[in-house]
Design a protein around this motif. Sequence first.
Motif, PDB file in Angstrom:
ATOM      1  N   TRP A 113     -20.352  53.926 -73.330  1.00  0.00           N
ATOM      2  CA  TRP A 113     -21.285  54.784 -74.045  1.00  0.00           C
ATOM      3  C   TRP A 113     -21.421  56.150 -73.394  1.00  0.00           C
ATOM      4  O   TRP A 113     -21.500  56.263 -72.167  1.00  0.00           O
ATOM      5  CB  TRP A 113     -22.663  54.122 -74.131  1.00  0.00           C
ATOM      6  N   GLY A 114     -21.485  57.196 -74.235  1.00  0.00           N
ATOM      7  CA  GLY A 114     -21.742  58.546 -73.760  1.00  0.00           C
ATOM      8  C   GLY A 114     -23.231  58.781 -73.558  1.00  0.00           C
ATOM      9  O   GLY A 114     -24.063  57.886 -73.786  1.00  0.00           O
ATOM     10  N   ILE A 115     -23.582  59.997 -73.171  1.00  0.00           N
ATOM     11  CA  ILE A 115     -24.964  60.327 -72.827  1.00  0.00           C
ATOM     12  C   ILE A 115     -25.913  60.119 -74.008  1.00  0.00           C
ATOM     13  O   ILE A 115     -26.972  59.500 -73.872  1.00  0.00           O
ATOM     14  CB  ILE A 115     -25.063  61.782 -72.315  1.00  0.00           C
ATOM     15  N   ILE A 116     -25.546  60.615 -75.175  1.00  0.00           N
ATOM     16  CA  ILE A 116     -26.426  60.504 -76.344  1.00  0.00           C
ATOM     17  C   ILE A 116     -26.627  59.037 -76.725  1.00  0.00           C
ATOM     18  O   ILE A 116     -27.745  58.595 -77.006  1.00  0.00           O
ATOM     19  CB  ILE A 116     -25.865  61.305 -77.528  1.00  0.00           C
ATOM     20  N   ALA A 117     -25.530  58.280 -76.724  1.00  0.00           N
ATOM     21  CA  ALA A 117     -25.632  56.858 -77.063  1.00  0.00           C
ATOM     22  C   ALA A 117     -26.530  56.120 -76.075  1.00  0.00           C
ATOM     23  O   ALA A 117     -27.329  55.255 -76.465  1.00  0.00           O
ATOM     24  CB  ALA A 117     -24.240  56.229 -77.088  1.00  0.00           C
ATOM     25  N   LYS A 118     -26.416  56.449 -74.796  1.00  0.00           N
ATOM     26  CA  LYS A 118     -27.254  55.802 -73.782  1.00  0.00           C
ATOM     27  C   LYS A 118     -28.735  56.101 -74.021  1.00  0.00           C
ATOM     28  O   LYS A 118     -29.599  55.229 -73.867  1.00  0.00           O
ATOM     29  CB  LYS A 118     -26.842  56.265 -72.383  1.00  0.00           C
ATOM     30  N   ILE A 119     -29.037  57.347 -74.414  1.00  0.00           N
ATOM     31  CA  ILE A 119     -30.422  57.723 -74.705  1.00  0.00           C
ATOM     32  C   ILE A 119     -30.959  56.909 -75.884  1.00  0.00           C
ATOM     33  O   ILE A 119     -32.087  56.398 -75.855  1.00  0.00           O
ATOM     34  CB  ILE A 119     -30.520  59.234 -74.992  1.00  0.00           C
ATOM     35  N   ILE A 120     -30.131  56.772 -76.930  1.00  0.00           N
ATOM     36  CA  ILE A 120     -30.544  56.013 -78.120  1.00  0.00           C
ATOM     37  C   ILE A 120     -30.754  54.534 -77.769  1.00  0.00           C
ATOM     38  O   ILE A 120     -31.723  53.904 -78.211  1.00  0.00           O
ATOM     39  CB  ILE A 120     -29.498  56.166 -79.237  1.00  0.00           C
ATOM     40  N   LEU A 121     -29.867  53.981 -76.953  1.00  0.00           N
ATOM     41  CA  LEU A 121     -29.999  52.577 -76.555  1.00  0.00           C
ATOM     42  C   LEU A 121     -31.263  52.350 -75.731  1.00  0.00           C
ATOM     43  O   LEU A 121     -31.963  51.346 -75.906  1.00  0.00           O
ATOM     44  CB  LEU A 121     -28.763  52.132 -75.778  1.00  0.00           C
ATOM     45  N   LYS A 122     -31.562  53.285 -74.852  1.00  0.00           N
ATOM     46  CA  LYS A 122     -32.792  53.164 -74.055  1.00  0.00           C
ATOM     47  C   LYS A 122     -34.023  53.244 -74.948  1.00  0.00           C
ATOM     48  O   LYS A 122     -35.014  52.534 -74.735  1.00  0.00           O
ATOM     49  CB  LYS A 122     -32.829  54.253 -72.986  1.00  0.00           C
ATOM     50  N   LEU A 123     -33.953  54.109 -75.975  1.00  0.00           N
ATOM     51  CA  LEU A 123     -35.063  54.202 -76.922  1.00  0.00           C
ATOM     52  C   LEU A 123     -35.192  52.898 -77.716  1.00  0.00           C
ATOM     53  O   LEU A 123     -36.306  52.431 -77.977  1.00  0.00           O
ATOM     54  CB  LEU A 123     -34.857  55.388 -77.865  1.00  0.00           C
ATOM     55  N   GLY A 124     -34.055  52.307 -78.093  1.00  0.00           N
ATOM     56  CA  GLY A 124     -34.082  51.026 -78.795  1.00  0.00           C
ATOM     57  C   GLY A 124     -34.741  49.944 -77.956  1.00  0.00           C
ATOM     58  O   GLY A 124     -35.539  49.159 -78.455  1.00  0.00           O
ATOM     59  N   GLU A 125     -34.413  49.926 -76.663  1.00  0.00           N
ATOM     60  CA  GLU A 125     -35.047  48.963 -75.759  1.00  0.00           C
ATOM     61  C   GLU A 125     -36.557  49.177 -75.723  1.00  0.00           C
ATOM     62  O   GLU A 125     -37.342  48.221 -75.798  1.00  0.00           O
ATOM     63  CB  GLU A 125     -34.465  49.119 -74.360  1.00  0.00           C
ATOM     64  N   ARG A 126     -36.976  50.432 -75.627  1.00  0.00           N
ATOM     65  CA  ARG A 126     -38.401  50.751 -75.559  1.00  0.00           C
ATOM     66  C   ARG A 126     -39.131  50.327 -76.835  1.00  0.00           C
ATOM     67  O   ARG A 126     -40.173  49.657 -76.778  1.00  0.00           O
ATOM     68  CB  ARG A 126     -38.593  52.261 -75.324  1.00  0.00           C
ATOM     69  N   LEU A 127     -38.570  50.703 -77.992  1.00  0.00           N
ATOM     70  CA  LEU A 127     -39.252  50.409 -79.258  1.00  0.00           C
ATOM     71  C   LEU A 127     -39.251  48.912 -79.558  1.00  0.00           C
ATOM     72  O   LEU A 127     -40.245  48.372 -80.070  1.00  0.00           O
ATOM     73  CB  LEU A 127     -38.590  51.190 -80.394  1.00  0.00           C
ATOM     74  N   GLY A 128     -38.141  48.245 -79.239  1.00  0.00           N
ATOM     75  CA  GLY A 128     -38.101  46.799 -79.443  1.00  0.00           C
ATOM     76  C   GLY A 128     -39.111  46.082 -78.568  1.00  0.00           C
ATOM     77  O   GLY A 128     -39.820  45.184 -79.025  1.00  0.00           O
ATOM     78  N   THR A 129     -39.187  46.501 -77.318  1.00  0.00           N
ATOM     79  CA  THR A 129     -40.099  45.853 -76.376  1.00  0.00           C
ATOM     80  C   THR A 129     -41.560  46.114 -76.730  1.00  0.00           C
ATOM     81  O   THR A 129     -42.414  45.221 -76.645  1.00  0.00           O
ATOM     82  CB  THR A 129     -39.817  46.339 -74.939  1.00  0.00           C
ATOM     83  N   LYS A 130     -41.860  47.331 -77.151  1.00  0.00           N
ATOM     84  CA  LYS A 130     -43.249  47.709 -77.432  1.00  0.00           C
ATOM     85  C   LYS A 130     -43.752  47.153 -78.763  1.00  0.00           C
ATOM     86  O   LYS A 130     -44.919  46.795 -78.890  1.00  0.00           O
ATOM     87  CB  LYS A 130     -43.387  49.240 -77.420  1.00  0.00           C
ATOM     88  N   TYR A 131     -42.890  47.082 -79.780  1.00  0.00           N
ATOM     89  CA  TYR A 131     -43.373  46.828 -81.123  1.00  0.00           C
ATOM     90  C   TYR A 131     -42.974  45.477 -81.722  1.00  0.00           C
ATOM     91  O   TYR A 131     -43.508  45.103 -82.774  1.00  0.00           O
ATOM     92  CB  TYR A 131     -42.940  47.956 -82.061  1.00  0.00           C
ATOM     93  N   ALA A 132     -42.056  44.761 -81.106  1.00  0.00           N
ATOM     94  CA  ALA A 132     -41.748  43.412 -81.619  1.00  0.00           C
ATOM     95  C   ALA A 132     -42.942  42.496 -81.393  1.00  0.00           C
ATOM     96  O   ALA A 132     -43.643  42.602 -80.382  1.00  0.00           O
ATOM     97  CB  ALA A 132     -40.512  42.858 -80.920  1.00  0.00           C
TER      98      ALA A 132
END
Length: 361
Positions: free
Chosen positions: A124-143
Amino acid sequence: MKITVTGTRGIPNIMGGIETHCEELFPRIVKKGFDVTIIRRKSYVKDYISEYKGIKLIDIETPKKKSFEAIIHTFKAIWKAKAIKTDIIHIHAIGPALLTPMARLLGMKVVFTHHGPDYDRDKWGIIAKIILKLGERLGTKYANEVIVISKVINDLLVKKYNRRDCHLIYNGVPEPEICEFPEYFKELGIEKDKYILGMCRFVPEKNLHHLIEAFTKTEHRGYKLVLAGDTDFEDDYSRKLKETARKNGVVLTGFIKGKKLHSLLSNTHCYVLPSSHEGLPIALLEAMSYKRPVIVSNIPANLEVGLKQENYFKVGNIQELSQKLQANLDSTYQKVEYDMSPYNWDNITEQVANIYNNINK
């Protein structure tokens, strides 16, 4: 209760750890009385069936592009889940979890399974890594409920997001199917107990290039190295890996399942996993279920399995890996008894079913 599953490419017989996880788990969930639908990515599907072991299958067109296929598929899958009146949508992996808030806003309960911090993968490149980290955050916070497949991941979510109610449910492994397949071995040009097995996807973080280099440094005296697997997206790394393998006499099987895979696991002298990133490696658990000796890198996910010290080598240390391989090749094969009780699929299914049943309480 109606469950819809997304975040997987699909089942059955589609390469990937999450795919294997879903193929084992959800037929058992159906037997618990749940109505399960898995939404598949059509570009990976070769069977065109609408049902598998009681699971309804819905195929959705998505572009086969590693950068954004998961998020597009999940977006479409969530709308489909809403249309079929889903009670719970079960999202697998941190990329698809980016859309957890959308599913919640549409009135569905969300179970999110965190299979590993994919932003650590080399592909993964830089942008993809940022999106994946955001996915982890949103999944963890809102599931509504979060499942983690290792203590390492659980500790990560506590530290980063202070989520302390995650459910630790390990990956499972089915009962081994011990078998012989002499015709297949003849086709591959290998002999029983005379090969080292690597089994995983051909991506950089699996470090199969390290395994090839380490094996070439050994006095292998008739033993061969067999690599079972392939890549989803042919790229410079996978092309170079295959070229290096062929130049060094490594046997490449391609993606295999069923009797071919069972026979390789049944008869290998040793299984090796040199990866730098894992969630909880199903391939390693499978090799252990066949009671084969294993050599694995000392990353946290592998250490959590609790092998003996001699089974580990420092990740990236090719010389140490070569020494471990040589010691294995110089020894007479002996089966190894591992404690596989934490990885029993029936127990895992019971735990997941309890989460579904309790989500509305």
